[in-house]
Scaffold this motif. Structure first.
Motif, PDB file in Angstrom:
ATOM      1  N   ASP A 136       0.822  -1.221   0.000  1.00 51.07           N
ATOM      2  CA  ASP A 136       0.000   0.000   0.000  1.00 51.07           C
ATOM      3  C   ASP A 136       0.849   1.261   0.000  1.00 51.07           C
ATOM      4  O   ASP A 136       0.334   2.368   0.215  1.00 51.07           O
ATOM      5  CB  ASP A 136      -0.958   0.003   1.189  1.00 51.07           C
ATOM      6  N   ASP A 137       2.168   1.114  -0.233  1.00 49.68           N
ATOM      7  CA  ASP A 137       3.144   2.206  -0.308  1.00 49.68           C
ATOM      8  C   ASP A 137       3.484   2.817   1.044  1.00 49.68           C
ATOM      9  O   ASP A 137       4.266   3.775   1.108  1.00 49.68           O
ATOM     10  CB  ASP A 137       2.710   3.312  -1.279  1.00 49.68           C
ATOM     11  N   THR A 138       2.915   2.322   2.140  1.00 47.84           N
ATOM     12  CA  THR A 138       3.423   2.723   3.450  1.00 47.84           C
ATOM     13  C   THR A 138       4.765   2.036   3.662  1.00 47.84           C
ATOM     14  O   THR A 138       5.136   1.101   2.935  1.00 47.84           O
ATOM     15  CB  THR A 138       2.455   2.337   4.578  1.00 47.84           C
ATOM     16  N   LEU A 139       5.514   2.508   4.652  1.00 48.74           N
ATOM     17  CA  LEU A 139       6.800   1.884   4.967  1.00 48.74           C
ATOM     18  C   LEU A 139       6.830   1.473   6.428  1.00 48.74           C
ATOM     19  O   LEU A 139       6.162   2.083   7.279  1.00 48.74           O
ATOM     20  CB  LEU A 139       7.965   2.814   4.636  1.00 48.74           C
ATOM     21  N   VAL A 140       7.606   0.441   6.712  1.00 45.15           N
ATOM     22  CA  VAL A 140       7.844   0.031   8.092  1.00 45.15           C
ATOM     23  C   VAL A 140       9.330   0.155   8.386  1.00 45.15           C
ATOM     24  O   VAL A 140      10.173  -0.152   7.538  1.00 45.15           O
ATOM     25  CB  VAL A 140       7.347  -1.399   8.373  1.00 45.15           C
ATOM     26  N   LEU A 141       9.624   0.626   9.579  1.00 45.74           N
ATOM     27  CA  LEU A 141      10.995   0.859  10.035  1.00 45.74           C
ATOM     28  C   LEU A 141      11.196   0.121  11.346  1.00 45.74           C
ATOM     29  O   LEU A 141      10.442   0.316  12.306  1.00 45.74           O
ATOM     30  CB  LEU A 141      11.237   2.359  10.233  1.00 45.74           C
ATOM     31  N   GLY A 142      12.213  -0.741  11.394  1.00 45.21           N
ATOM     32  CA  GLY A 142      12.529  -1.480  12.610  1.00 45.21           C
ATOM     33  C   GLY A 142      13.424  -0.668  13.528  1.00 45.21           C
ATOM     34  O   GLY A 142      14.366  -0.013  13.077  1.00 45.21           O
ATOM     35  N   LEU A 143      13.144  -0.740  14.830  1.00 45.12           N
ATOM     36  CA  LEU A 143      13.900   0.004  15.831  1.00 45.12           C
ATOM     37  C   LEU A 143      14.446  -0.940  16.892  1.00 45.12           C
ATOM     38  O   LEU A 143      13.994  -2.080  17.025  1.00 45.12           O
ATOM     39  CB  LEU A 143      13.005   1.071  16.480  1.00 45.12           C
ATOM     40  N   GLY A 144      15.415  -0.453  17.659  1.00 48.10           N
ATOM     41  CA  GLY A 144      16.000  -1.239  18.731  1.00 48.10           C
ATOM     42  C   GLY A 144      15.581  -0.727  20.097  1.00 48.10           C
ATOM     43  O   GLY A 144      14.941   0.321  20.223  1.00 48.10           O
ATOM     44  N   ASP A 145      15.961  -1.487  21.127  1.00 49.69           N
ATOM     45  CA  ASP A 145      15.552  -1.157  22.494  1.00 49.69           C
ATOM     46  C   ASP A 145      16.555  -0.276  23.232  1.00 49.69           C
ATOM     47  O   ASP A 145      16.379   0.004  24.421  1.00 49.69           O
ATOM     48  CB  ASP A 145      15.298  -2.435  23.297  1.00 49.69           C
ATOM     49  N   GLY A 146      17.619   0.160  22.521  1.00 51.98           N
ATOM     50  CA  GLY A 146      18.610   1.007  23.178  1.00 51.98           C
ATOM     51  C   GLY A 146      19.526   0.291  24.143  1.00 51.98           C
ATOM     52  O   GLY A 146      20.303   0.928  24.856  1.00 51.98           O
ATOM     53  N   PHE A 147      19.456  -1.035  24.215  1.00 56.06           N
ATOM     54  CA  PHE A 147      20.301  -1.912  25.022  1.00 56.06           C
ATOM     55  C   PHE A 147      20.049  -1.754  26.522  1.00 56.06           C
ATOM     56  O   PHE A 147      19.619  -2.694  27.180  1.00 56.06           O
ATOM     57  CB  PHE A 147      21.788  -1.698  24.701  1.00 56.06           C
ATOM     58  N   ASP A 148      20.312  -0.585  27.071  1.00 60.67           N
ATOM     59  CA  ASP A 148      20.134  -0.381  28.512  1.00 60.67           C
ATOM     60  C   ASP A 148      18.688  -0.063  28.882  1.00 60.67           C
ATOM     61  O   ASP A 148      18.391   0.157  30.054  1.00 60.67           O
ATOM     62  CB  ASP A 148      21.034   0.766  29.003  1.00 60.67           C
ATOM     63  N   TYR A 149      17.813  -0.050  27.894  1.00 62.63           N
ATOM     64  CA  TYR A 149      16.422   0.369  28.124  1.00 62.63           C
ATOM     65  C   TYR A 149      15.439  -0.739  27.750  1.00 62.63           C
ATOM     66  O   TYR A 149      14.308  -0.471  27.360  1.00 62.63           O
ATOM     67  CB  TYR A 149      16.121   1.624  27.296  1.00 62.63           C
ATOM     68  N   ARG A 150      15.863  -1.984  27.893  1.00 66.91           N
ATOM     69  CA  ARG A 150      15.098  -3.078  27.310  1.00 66.91           C
ATOM     70  C   ARG A 150      13.678  -3.193  27.858  1.00 66.91           C
ATOM     71  O   ARG A 150      12.771  -3.606  27.136  1.00 66.91           O
ATOM     72  CB  ARG A 150      15.836  -4.408  27.496  1.00 66.91           C
ATOM     73  N   GLU A 151      13.457  -2.825  29.113  1.00 64.65           N
ATOM     74  CA  GLU A 151      12.101  -2.902  29.657  1.00 64.65           C
ATOM     75  C   GLU A 151      11.132  -2.004  28.890  1.00 64.65           C
ATOM     76  O   GLU A 151       9.924  -2.260  28.858  1.00 64.65           O
ATOM     77  CB  GLU A 151      12.091  -2.526  31.140  1.00 64.65           C
ATOM     78  N   GLN A 152      11.661  -0.961  28.256  1.00 66.46           N
ATOM     79  CA  GLN A 152      10.808  -0.035  27.522  1.00 66.46           C
ATOM     80  C   GLN A 152      10.250  -0.646  26.234  1.00 66.46           C
ATOM     81  O   GLN A 152       9.336  -0.076  25.619  1.00 66.46           O
ATOM     82  CB  GLN A 152      11.579   1.241  27.193  1.00 66.46           C
ATOM     83  N   ALA A 153      10.766  -1.802  25.819  1.00 66.83           N
ATOM     84  CA  ALA A 153      10.213  -2.471  24.647  1.00 66.83           C
ATOM     85  C   ALA A 153       8.785  -2.948  24.884  1.00 66.83           C
ATOM     86  O   ALA A 153       8.073  -3.267  23.930  1.00 66.83           O
ATOM     87  CB  ALA A 153      11.093  -3.656  24.251  1.00 66.83           C
ATOM     88  N   GLN A 154       8.368  -2.983  26.154  1.00 62.17           N
ATOM     89  CA  GLN A 154       6.988  -3.342  26.499  1.00 62.17           C
ATOM     90  C   GLN A 154       6.114  -2.118  26.755  1.00 62.17           C
ATOM     91  O   GLN A 154       4.950  -2.252  27.116  1.00 62.17           O
ATOM     92  CB  GLN A 154       6.975  -4.250  27.723  1.00 62.17           C
ATOM     93  N   ASN A 155       6.670  -0.937  26.539  1.00 65.34           N
ATOM     94  CA  ASN A 155       5.938   0.302  26.810  1.00 65.34           C
ATOM     95  C   ASN A 155       5.480   0.927  25.497  1.00 65.34           C
ATOM     96  O   ASN A 155       6.292   1.492  24.758  1.00 65.34           O
ATOM     97  CB  ASN A 155       6.836   1.273  27.576  1.00 65.34           C
ATOM     98  N   PRO A 156       4.181   0.861  25.184  1.00 65.11           N
ATOM     99  CA  PRO A 156       3.718   1.443  23.923  1.00 65.11           C
ATOM    100  C   PRO A 156       3.708   2.967  23.918  1.00 65.11           C
ATOM    101  O   PRO A 156       3.385   3.577  22.897  1.00 65.11           O
ATOM    102  CB  PRO A 156       2.295   0.891  23.789  1.00 65.11           C
TER     103      PRO A 156
END
Length: 349
Positions: A136-156
């Motif tokens: 549909d011409d949208t794009l997706v971009l993958g991001l990382g958790d910043g290593f020291d901030y891994r708990e934030q991967a569960q924070n929307p």
């Protein structure tokens, strides 16, 4: 399962400083990013231009930080748009940014920043950076958790450890899965990732696939469902670098399990679906570049399901940063070193 395939490996370009990504230009040739913040042009005849492409944004470089993906817009022949992801900011406050600009054959012009992941963080690790366009011409971009901030991967409420979906101009698509959630970032497409390093859309299967680094073990291949949570760091097959457990759980209700995981780690980086004609035995298979394993892992598929794996190009004994299926039917590799190369894999004569 297909038999072994005979091939030869040619050096197309060399002398690149940690090449990270490549994009094939419609008139032949390609653009290649160097992690140190340069964008390079390889002409259709294979000549690497000595002067870098001008107009690249200011990039934060150090550790894993630098210039990441280069991708052409689906309408690039008409619009000229080129997309770049990169680490932006300073060591004390940095994140992943996404820009687009028009490439006039020599330099980038009309550059604009479309997206800046929030929040800024310290350190020089886990930026993600891979992107692809959807039908549909949208794009997706993958991001990382910043290593020291891994708990934030569960924070929307932030972008750490997520996959985001944007329009070509950087706005939020109205059908994004978190648009109506007041506590969530509207750009989010999926959450619970550690460090996304491969993103492909398989047009034949109409599925979005990503892979991400685990810690010690637990690298994952994931099939992306809009709005899903992939569990990091509450579930993983890996352990911390100290050997300590990150979590006792490899699966839990409410989290999407990986299609497969690599334990011990292969450190996947870059992925493609081979769709060329030169290697009919490989058509439809996934190819995953691997840094630590110093190989490309072929994921053999039947009816879309992975039925086996094959380690390829181990004779190079090099960290492989990216792998791409080329418009000429060849397979292209980027080697990850200060004297990096662009390699072309062709059938043996």
């Amino acid at each position: 399962m297909a038999l072994a395939v005979d091939y030869r490996i040619e050096t197309l370009a060399e002398g690149l400083d940690h090449p990270w990504s490549l994009a094939f230009l419609p008139g032949g040739g390609m653009l290649v990013t160097e992690r140190v913040g340069r964008l390079r042009l390889i002409d259709a005849d294979g000549t690497l231009r000595e002067a870098p492409v001008a107009g690249v944004p200011e990039v934060f470089v150090g550790g894993q930080a630098g210039l990441f993906e280069v991708a052409l817009a689906p309408d690039h022949p008409d619009s000229g748009w080129v997309y770049l992801s990169y680490a932006c900011g300073t060591r004390a406050a940095n994140t992943t940014c996404l820009d687009r600009a028009r490439f006039d054959g020599r330099r980038l012009v009309a550059r604009e920043t479309l997206f800046r992941a929030e929040p800024d963080r310290q350190g020089r690790s886990h930026y993600g950076g891979r992107l692809t366009f959807l039908p549909d011409d949208t794009l997706v971009l993958g991001l990382g958790d910043g290593f020291d901030y891994r708990e934030q991967a569960q924070n929307p409420g932030n972008h750490l450890g997520s996959l985001v979906r944007l329009t070509p101009a950087g706005s939020v698509p109205g059908d994004n899965p978190f648009v109506a959630a007041s506590e969530a970032r509207a750009e989010l497409y999926s959450i619970g990732h550690r460090n996304i390093q491969g993103v492909v859309f398989d047009e034949t299967r109409s599925e979005l696939l990503i892979h991400e680094h685990g810690p010690r073990g637990g690298d994952e291949l994931n099939r992306i469902l809009p709005g899903a949570n992939y569990g990091w760091p509450l579930v993983t097959h890996g352990v911390d670098y100290t050997g300590a457990r990150v979590t006792p759980f490899t699966e839990l209700p409410g989290f999407e399990p990986p299609v497969l995981h690599w334990t011990p780690s292969i450190a996947p980086s870059g992925m493609t679906v081979y769709d060329g004609e030169r290697f009919p035995e490989w058509r439809g298979d996934l190819f995953v570049a691997a840094l630590a394993a110093r190989q490309v892992r072929r994921l053999i598929r039947e009816d879309g399901e992975i039925v086996g794996q094959e380690a390829l190009f181990t004779e190079l004994d090099e960290r492989i940063r990216d792998v791409r299926s080329g418009p000429d039917g060849a397979l292209y590799l980027l080697t990850d070193s200060a004297a990096g190369r662009v390699l072309r894999v062709m059938p043996a004569p």
